[in-house]
Design a protein around this motif. Sequence first.
Motif, PDB file in Angstrom:
ATOM      1  N   PRO A  42       0.833  -1.200   0.000  1.00  0.00           N
ATOM      2  CA  PRO A  42       0.000   0.000   0.000  1.00  0.00           C
ATOM      3  C   PRO A  42       0.866   1.247   0.000  1.00  0.00           C
ATOM      4  CG  PRO A  42      -0.795  -1.584   1.604  1.00  0.00           C
ATOM      5  CD  PRO A  42       0.538  -2.079   1.124  1.00  0.00           C
ATOM      6  N   ARG A  62     -12.489   3.897   8.701  1.00  0.00           N
ATOM      7  CA  ARG A  62     -11.836   2.753   8.053  1.00  0.00           C
ATOM      8  C   ARG A  62     -12.361   1.433   8.601  1.00  0.00           C
ATOM      9  NH1 ARG A  62      -5.617   3.379   6.402  1.00  0.00           N
ATOM     10  NH2 ARG A  62      -5.610   5.523   5.627  1.00  0.00           N
ATOM     11  N   LEU A  72     -14.245  -2.012   6.598  1.00  0.00           N
ATOM     12  CA  LEU A  72     -13.612  -3.319   6.473  1.00  0.00           C
ATOM     13  C   LEU A  72     -14.643  -4.413   6.200  1.00  0.00           C
ATOM     14  CD1 LEU A  72     -10.937  -3.274   9.338  1.00  0.00           C
ATOM     15  CD2 LEU A  72     -10.560  -3.029   6.884  1.00  0.00           C
ATOM     16  N   LYS A  73     -14.277  -5.353   5.380  1.00  0.00           N
ATOM     17  CA  LYS A  73     -15.165  -6.479   5.084  1.00  0.00           C
ATOM     18  C   LYS A  73     -15.186  -7.435   6.273  1.00  0.00           C
ATOM     19  CE  LYS A  73     -15.853 -10.354   1.895  1.00  0.00           C
ATOM     20  NZ  LYS A  73     -15.317 -11.070   0.699  1.00  0.00           N
ATOM     21  N   GLY A  76      -6.871 -13.099   4.621  1.00  0.00           N
ATOM     22  CA  GLY A  76      -6.658 -12.678   3.238  1.00  0.00           C
ATOM     23  C   GLY A  76      -5.286 -12.917   2.659  1.00  0.00           C
ATOM     24  N   LYS A  91      -5.052  -3.518   8.652  1.00  0.00           N
ATOM     25  CA  LYS A  91      -6.052  -4.349   7.977  1.00  0.00           C
ATOM     26  C   LYS A  91      -6.696  -3.597   6.809  1.00  0.00           C
ATOM     27  CE  LYS A  91      -6.927  -8.388  10.419  1.00  0.00           C
ATOM     28  NZ  LYS A  91      -7.923  -9.455  10.654  1.00  0.00           N
ATOM     29  N   SER A  92      -6.923  -2.314   6.991  1.00  0.00           N
ATOM     30  CA  SER A  92      -7.539  -1.514   5.939  1.00  0.00           C
ATOM     31  C   SER A  92      -6.600  -1.347   4.750  1.00  0.00           C
ATOM     32  CB  SER A  92      -7.923  -0.137   6.492  1.00  0.00           C
ATOM     33  OG  SER A  92      -8.410   0.710   5.478  1.00  0.00           O
ATOM     34  N   ASP A  93      -5.353  -0.974   5.016  1.00  0.00           N
ATOM     35  CA  ASP A  93      -4.418  -0.721   3.929  1.00  0.00           C
ATOM     36  C   ASP A  93      -4.046  -1.977   3.158  1.00  0.00           C
ATOM     37  OD1 ASP A  93      -4.456   1.931   4.483  1.00  0.00           O
ATOM     38  OD2 ASP A  93      -2.462   2.039   5.386  1.00  0.00           O
ATOM     39  N   TYR A  94      -4.104  -3.126   3.814  1.00  0.00           N
ATOM     40  CA  TYR A  94      -3.771  -4.376   3.128  1.00  0.00           C
ATOM     41  C   TYR A  94      -5.004  -5.143   2.661  1.00  0.00           C
ATOM     42  CZ  TYR A  94       1.246  -4.112   3.942  1.00  0.00           C
ATOM     43  OH  TYR A  94       2.570  -3.732   3.908  1.00  0.00           O
ATOM     44  N   GLY A  95      -6.187  -4.585   2.860  1.00  0.00           N
ATOM     45  CA  GLY A  95      -7.398  -5.231   2.371  1.00  0.00           C
ATOM     46  C   GLY A  95      -7.730  -6.536   3.065  1.00  0.00           C
ATOM     47  N   THR A 118      -9.657  -8.884   6.045  1.00  0.00           N
ATOM     48  CA  THR A 118     -10.997  -8.922   6.635  1.00  0.00           C
ATOM     49  C   THR A 118     -10.934  -8.930   8.156  1.00  0.00           C
ATOM     50  OG1 THR A 118     -11.049 -11.344   6.609  1.00  0.00           O
ATOM     51  CG2 THR A 118     -11.883 -10.204   4.644  1.00  0.00           C
TER      52      THR A 118
END
Length: 248
Positions: A51, A78, A82-83, A165, A224-228, A230
Amino acid sequence: MGRQIRVRGGALAVALVLGLSGCAGSTGGGDGEPDGKAGGKPSGKASAPAPSAPAGGGKPAAGDVLPGMVTAAVARTRLAGLKVAKPGTMAGYSRDKFTHWAEQGNKCDTREVVLKRDGSGVTQDAECRAVSGSWKSLYDGSATTDAGKLDIDHMVPLAEAWRSGAAGWDAARRKAFANDLTHPQLLAVSAASNRSKGDQSPDLWQPTDKSSWCQYGRAWTVVKSDYGLTVTEPERAMLTTMIDTCGR
């Protein structure tokens, strides 16, 4: 986090502690292992398309000990984005799939850079090993001048990243994640707190020093947000509790 690396040289006078202990019930070697460089330093810097680097050049902002942090308000936004998903399988996981610690120049690797960054008055020898200094562990508030009592913790442990993930990443991206110096992913903490944490998410483990919860919750959310990656429902609930300690 990749296998924790012990301070090289038994005579080191400076210690940093990062908590990464194996979570009870996790499969295989979990985080929280000693960060000893069993196989020597991995060569080459992390080359994955990580990121974008946060503002500030990787240096902690005033009031924070970790780089790349955001305000509580931004962290809440953020976190909401998140998923949410159930933890993935640990099938195929190995800490060796997250190459660490990468060379960072001047005979220093990632671990030694973090020791220098997180300590006060740190001096290093010709091999970049910390030989003096002092550190305070964010997780439990313990202070030390013995580098041998410290671990370098991955804020989001490698095994936890795998379950949320990282199992689908290529080797380069995992290496970037394990050596990230610009996001709030690496921290020098007491070995005791690191081993207690293991590869557990915030709903299962929280720093004993509650004054650190504001930073911990924001840092975990940013990574967690910057690396996508969950989160689970219980994880998100505890992160909300932690971030709420920051105030408004």
